[in-house]
Scaffold this motif. Structure first.
Motif, PDB file in Angstrom:
ATOM      1  N   ARG A   1      -2.173   8.646   5.497  1.00  0.00           N
ATOM      2  CA  ARG A   1      -1.028   7.842   5.056  1.00  0.00           C
ATOM      3  C   ARG A   1      -1.416   6.382   4.839  1.00  0.00           C
ATOM      4  NH1 ARG A   1       4.014  10.170   5.245  1.00  0.00           N
ATOM      5  NH2 ARG A   1       4.088  12.275   6.150  1.00  0.00           N
ATOM      6  N   ILE A   2      -2.276   5.853   5.686  1.00  0.00           N
ATOM      7  CA  ILE A   2      -2.736   4.477   5.496  1.00  0.00           C
ATOM      8  C   ILE A   2      -3.594   4.374   4.242  1.00  0.00           C
ATOM      9  CG2 ILE A   2      -4.277   2.690   6.407  1.00  0.00           C
ATOM     10  CD1 ILE A   2      -1.548   2.622   7.680  1.00  0.00           C
ATOM     11  N   ARG A   3      -4.456   5.354   3.998  1.00  0.00           N
ATOM     12  CA  ARG A   3      -5.237   5.346   2.754  1.00  0.00           C
ATOM     13  C   ARG A   3      -4.308   5.300   1.546  1.00  0.00           C
ATOM     14  NH1 ARG A   3      -8.589   9.315   5.299  1.00  0.00           N
ATOM     15  NH2 ARG A   3      -7.462  10.964   4.212  1.00  0.00           N
ATOM     16  N   ALA A   4      -3.242   6.110   1.606  1.00  0.00           N
ATOM     17  CA  ALA A   4      -2.301   6.159   0.491  1.00  0.00           C
ATOM     18  C   ALA A   4      -1.575   4.838   0.316  1.00  0.00           C
ATOM     19  CB  ALA A   4      -1.289   7.290   0.708  1.00  0.00           C
ATOM     20  N   LEU A   5      -1.173   4.201   1.415  1.00  0.00           N
ATOM     21  CA  LEU A   5      -0.462   2.926   1.327  1.00  0.00           C
ATOM     22  C   LEU A   5      -1.356   1.836   0.742  1.00  0.00           C
ATOM     23  CD1 LEU A   5       1.563   2.794   4.679  1.00  0.00           C
ATOM     24  CD2 LEU A   5       2.388   3.347   2.380  1.00  0.00           C
ATOM     25  N   VAL A   6      -2.603   1.785   1.209  1.00  0.00           N
ATOM     26  CA  VAL A   6      -3.543   0.789   0.683  1.00  0.00           C
ATOM     27  C   VAL A   6      -3.810   1.042  -0.794  1.00  0.00           C
ATOM     28  CG1 VAL A   6      -5.932  -0.032   0.816  1.00  0.00           C
ATOM     29  CG2 VAL A   6      -4.623   0.342   2.912  1.00  0.00           C
ATOM     30  N   ARG A   7      -3.966   2.313  -1.147  1.00  0.00           N
ATOM     31  CA  ARG A   7      -4.227   2.686  -2.539  1.00  0.00           C
ATOM     32  C   ARG A   7      -3.060   2.295  -3.442  1.00  0.00           C
ATOM     33  NH1 ARG A   7      -4.850   7.999  -1.663  1.00  0.00           N
ATOM     34  NH2 ARG A   7      -2.800   8.610  -2.455  1.00  0.00           N
ATOM     35  N   ARG A   8      -1.854   2.612  -3.021  1.00  0.00           N
ATOM     36  CA  ARG A   8      -0.679   2.308  -3.835  1.00  0.00           C
ATOM     37  C   ARG A   8      -0.458   0.803  -3.950  1.00  0.00           C
ATOM     38  NH1 ARG A   8       2.792   6.677  -0.494  1.00  0.00           N
ATOM     39  NH2 ARG A   8       1.873   8.570  -1.391  1.00  0.00           N
ATOM     40  N   ALA A   9      -0.703   0.079  -2.859  1.00  0.00           N
ATOM     41  CA  ALA A   9      -0.517  -1.373  -2.895  1.00  0.00           C
ATOM     42  C   ALA A   9      -1.444  -2.025  -3.912  1.00  0.00           C
ATOM     43  CB  ALA A   9      -0.759  -1.974  -1.505  1.00  0.00           C
ATOM     44  N   ALA A  10      -2.606  -1.403  -4.120  1.00  0.00           N
ATOM     45  CA  ALA A  10      -3.569  -1.927  -5.091  1.00  0.00           C
ATOM     46  C   ALA A  10      -3.361  -1.340  -6.480  1.00  0.00           C
ATOM     47  CB  ALA A  10      -4.997  -1.648  -4.615  1.00  0.00           C
ATOM     48  N   GLY A  11      -2.382  -0.431  -6.624  1.00  0.00           N
ATOM     49  CA  GLY A  11      -2.070   0.127  -7.930  1.00  0.00           C
ATOM     50  C   GLY A  11      -2.917   1.319  -8.334  1.00  0.00           C
ATOM     51  N   HIS A  12      -3.492   2.031  -7.342  1.00  0.00           N
ATOM     52  CA  HIS A  12      -4.332   3.188  -7.648  1.00  0.00           C
ATOM     53  C   HIS A  12      -3.625   4.469  -7.214  1.00  0.00           C
ATOM     54  CE1 HIS A  12      -7.653   0.570  -8.667  1.00  0.00           C
ATOM     55  NE2 HIS A  12      -7.508  -0.047  -7.520  1.00  0.00           N
ATOM     56  N   ALA A  13      -3.690   5.488  -8.055  1.00  0.00           N
ATOM     57  CA  ALA A  13      -3.032   6.754  -7.759  1.00  0.00           C
ATOM     58  C   ALA A  13      -3.947   7.745  -7.058  1.00  0.00           C
ATOM     59  CB  ALA A  13      -2.496   7.380  -9.045  1.00  0.00           C
ATOM     60  N   SER A  14      -5.259   7.492  -7.108  1.00  0.00           N
ATOM     61  CA  SER A  14      -6.227   8.447  -6.579  1.00  0.00           C
ATOM     62  C   SER A  14      -7.144   7.776  -5.568  1.00  0.00           C
ATOM     63  CB  SER A  14      -7.069   9.022  -7.727  1.00  0.00           C
ATOM     64  OG  SER A  14      -8.171   9.754  -7.244  1.00  0.00           O
ATOM     65  N   ASN A  15      -7.760   8.611  -4.711  1.00  0.00           N
ATOM     66  CA  ASN A  15      -8.761   8.100  -3.772  1.00  0.00           C
ATOM     67  C   ASN A  15     -10.041   7.692  -4.483  1.00  0.00           C
ATOM     68  OD1 ASN A  15      -7.533   8.315  -1.132  1.00  0.00           O
ATOM     69  ND2 ASN A  15      -7.650  10.531  -1.364  1.00  0.00           N
ATOM     70  N   GLU A  16     -10.229   8.167  -5.703  1.00  0.00           N
ATOM     71  CA  GLU A  16     -11.436   7.855  -6.458  1.00  0.00           C
ATOM     72  C   GLU A  16     -11.155   6.751  -7.472  1.00  0.00           C
ATOM     73  OE1 GLU A  16     -13.137  11.345  -8.158  1.00  0.00           O
ATOM     74  OE2 GLU A  16     -13.742  12.157  -6.203  1.00  0.00           O
ATOM     75  N   ILE A  17     -11.962   5.706  -7.425  1.00  0.00           N
ATOM     76  CA  ILE A  17     -11.822   4.574  -8.332  1.00  0.00           C
ATOM     77  C   ILE A  17     -13.112   4.460  -9.141  1.00  0.00           C
ATOM     78  CG2 ILE A  17     -11.283   2.110  -8.525  1.00  0.00           C
ATOM     79  CD1 ILE A  17     -10.231   2.239  -5.647  1.00  0.00           C
ATOM     80  N   GLU A  18     -12.974   4.355 -10.460  1.00  0.00           N
ATOM     81  CA  GLU A  18     -14.137   4.314 -11.336  1.00  0.00           C
ATOM     82  C   GLU A  18     -14.220   3.003 -12.092  1.00  0.00           C
ATOM     83  OE1 GLU A  18     -14.530   7.634 -13.932  1.00  0.00           O
ATOM     84  OE2 GLU A  18     -13.804   9.074 -12.455  1.00  0.00           O
ATOM     85  N   CYS A  19     -15.438   2.602 -12.372  1.00  0.00           N
ATOM     86  CA  CYS A  19     -15.701   1.461 -13.241  1.00  0.00           C
ATOM     87  C   CYS A  19     -17.022   1.743 -13.948  1.00  0.00           C
ATOM     88  CB  CYS A  19     -15.782   0.165 -12.438  1.00  0.00           C
ATOM     89  SG  CYS A  19     -16.031  -1.309 -13.467  1.00  0.00           S
TER      90      CYS A  19
END
Length: 226
Positions: free
Chosen positions: A111-129
């Motif tokens: 749940r904390i992972r999800a909250l941090v992710r959503r606060a940063a505007g990310h829908a997934s645990n995986e972030i790409e660049c």
């Protein structure tokens, strides 16, 4: 990522803190509402775990005070399972999510992972660049599908920048979110970690914006000059 655990049950507080540290978070802990309120009001956190039944100042009052002061960090409240009214009151006071006791630590982590992710505007645990990918659940970094071995501090720097990609992050902000309140903070060490990261991932992904800090940029995009 830096979180605050406010829980008066010392054993549960320690269990939560240990679990999040093992997961790569920086953790500050408090055992009463007054200290918890002070820390949340004066220190920058990426998320807070807040018990409702606290001594000296109850959790709802702490949360309401933070929101009145404009503190926007995601807050997960801990409630008693049979007190549905606590859940409603907590959400109305500004909580972002809740977990009922007793609970599994893994659920709180998720749940904390999800909250941090959503606060940063990310829908997934995986972030790409570009060719760089970070899996924030597994704590894994790859480039073109190949694993990249990072130290815990290197990973934390990269994870924070990736969560806040396309925004300039100052060295001071990075330092505040990578070390707990008792650490002797020196923002110059951030330059060392960034230098090491550039040797392990495509160097152009981390852009230095002179006098301001760093940002993650997509390869081929506009940069501020290193």
């Amino acid at each position: 990522m830096r979180i605050l655990v406010v829980e008066d049950d010392k054993d549960l507080n320690r269990q939560l803190a240990d679990a999040f540290r093992e997961a790569g978070y920086v953790v500050d802990a408090s055992h009463d509402g007054e200290e918890g309120h002070f820390l949340g009001d004066t220190e920058p956190y990426d998320a807070v775990i807040l018990d409702i039944g606290l001594p000296r100042m109850d959790g709802i009052s702490v949360l309401e005070a933070w929101r009145r002061a404009g503190r926007k960090m995601p807050v997960l409240i801990l409630t008693a399972r049979d007190r549905w009214s606590d859940k409603v009151q907590g959400i109305d006071a500004g909580a972002d999510d809740y977990v009922a006791k007793p609970f599994h630590i893994e659920e709180v982590l998720a749940r904390i992972r999800a909250l941090v992710r959503r606060a940063a505007g990310h829908a997934s645990n995986e972030i790409e660049c570009g060719s760089l990918r970070i899996d924030t659940k597994a704590g894994r970094v790859t480039v073109d599908g190949n694993p990249v071995k990072l130290t815990s501090h290197e990973y934390r720097v990269l994870e924070y920048l990736m969560h806040h990609r396309d925004r300039v992050v100052s060295r001071t902000e990075l330092t505040e979110h990578l070390y707990d309140q008792d650490f002797d903070r020196d923002s110059n060490t951030i330059e060392v970690f960034v230098g090491r990261l550039r040797k392990k991932i495509p160097a152009e992904i981390i852009d230095t914006v002179r006098g301001l800090g760093y940002r993650i940029v997509t390869p081929g995009g506009t940069t501020g000059g290193s």
